[in-house]
Scaffold this active site. Sequence first.
Site, mmCIF file in Angstrom:
data_model
loop_
_atom_site.group_PDB
_atom_site.id
_atom_site.type_symbol
_atom_site.label_atom_id
_atom_site.label_comp_id
_atom_site.label_asym_id
_atom_site.label_seq_id
_atom_site.Cartn_x
_atom_site.Cartn_y
_atom_site.Cartn_z
ATOM 1 N N ASP A 107 -56.755 -8.653 46.352
ATOM 2 C CA ASP A 107 -56.556 -7.648 46.850
ATOM 3 C C ASP A 107 -56.167 -5.253 46.774
ATOM 4 O OD1 ASP A 107 -54.056 -6.146 48.407
ATOM 5 O OD2 ASP A 107 -53.998 -8.960 47.565
ATOM 6 N N ASP A 146 -52.140 -7.470 58.635
ATOM 7 C CA ASP A 146 -51.774 -7.068 57.877
ATOM 8 C C ASP A 146 -49.948 -7.094 58.302
ATOM 9 O OD1 ASP A 146 -49.565 -6.672 56.030
ATOM 10 O OD2 ASP A 146 -51.158 -5.903 54.764
ATOM 11 N N GLU A 193 -46.221 -7.062 58.505
ATOM 12 C CA GLU A 193 -44.958 -7.017 57.409
ATOM 13 C C GLU A 193 -43.524 -6.041 57.717
ATOM 14 O OE1 GLU A 193 -45.732 -4.729 53.219
ATOM 15 O OE2 GLU A 193 -47.846 -5.465 53.756
#
Length: 206
Positions: free
Chosen positions: A21, A105, A107
Site C-alpha cells: 500500500d 482506515d 486507526e
Amino acid sequence: MRAFVVLALCVSAVFAVKGVDVSQYTDVFSCIHNQGYEFAIIRGYLSYGQVDPNVVSNIRNARSAGFQYVDVYLFPCVPCNNPSTQAQQLVNAIRGQNYGTIWVDIENYRWSSNKDSNQRFITEMVNELKNLGQTVGIYTSYYNWEEITGISWSGVSDLALWYAHYDYNPSFSDFQPFGGWSTPSIKQYQGTTTVCGAGVDLNYYP
C-alpha cells in the site's frame, strides 16, 4: 510431524500473495511488480479532509504496471464530522477508474473519546459508500479497534477485514478475533519500508 510442519510452512510461503500500500505518488509500480508484489492499495483520502491528489495517477500507474488487483483506502477526517461527504468526495474523484474495494482506515488518529460517536461515524461512512455502489472493507488493528470502538463492537463485521500487525510474518497465524471478525482478508505485516525506492507498507493474503 516436524517434517510435515516444515513442509506446510513452505507450501504456505509459496502460495502467499503479497502486495503493497502506498501513501505518496509512485511511478515505480513496474519495478515493484517485478519484485513479486501482486496487489496494490492506494491512499485515496487524507486525514485532514480532502481527496489525495495522487490517487488517480497511482491507480493508473499500478494498472499500467500489470497489477491485477488495485484497491483504495480512505483515511477519514474525524474532526471534520462529515463522513458521508468524505465518502462522496472520494467516489466522485475516482469515478471511472479501475479499482476494487474502498477500505475505510480506522486507526488511532484524532478520534473521539466517545466510542458511541466513533461507531456512528464509521457506520455512516460505510453506509454512504455502500449507497454509492462501492465494495467496502475495514482497515484496522486489534488495539486500534479496541481503543476507538470497543473490542466487541461488530457493527461492520459483514465487511472484509484488512488488519495490521507488524510481526514481519506474511501469514494469519497471529490473528486474534475481534469486532465480530473471525477471519481476516488481508494482513499488513510490515510498515514503512522501501521497495524500488518507493515508500510502502507490505501486505499479504493467502
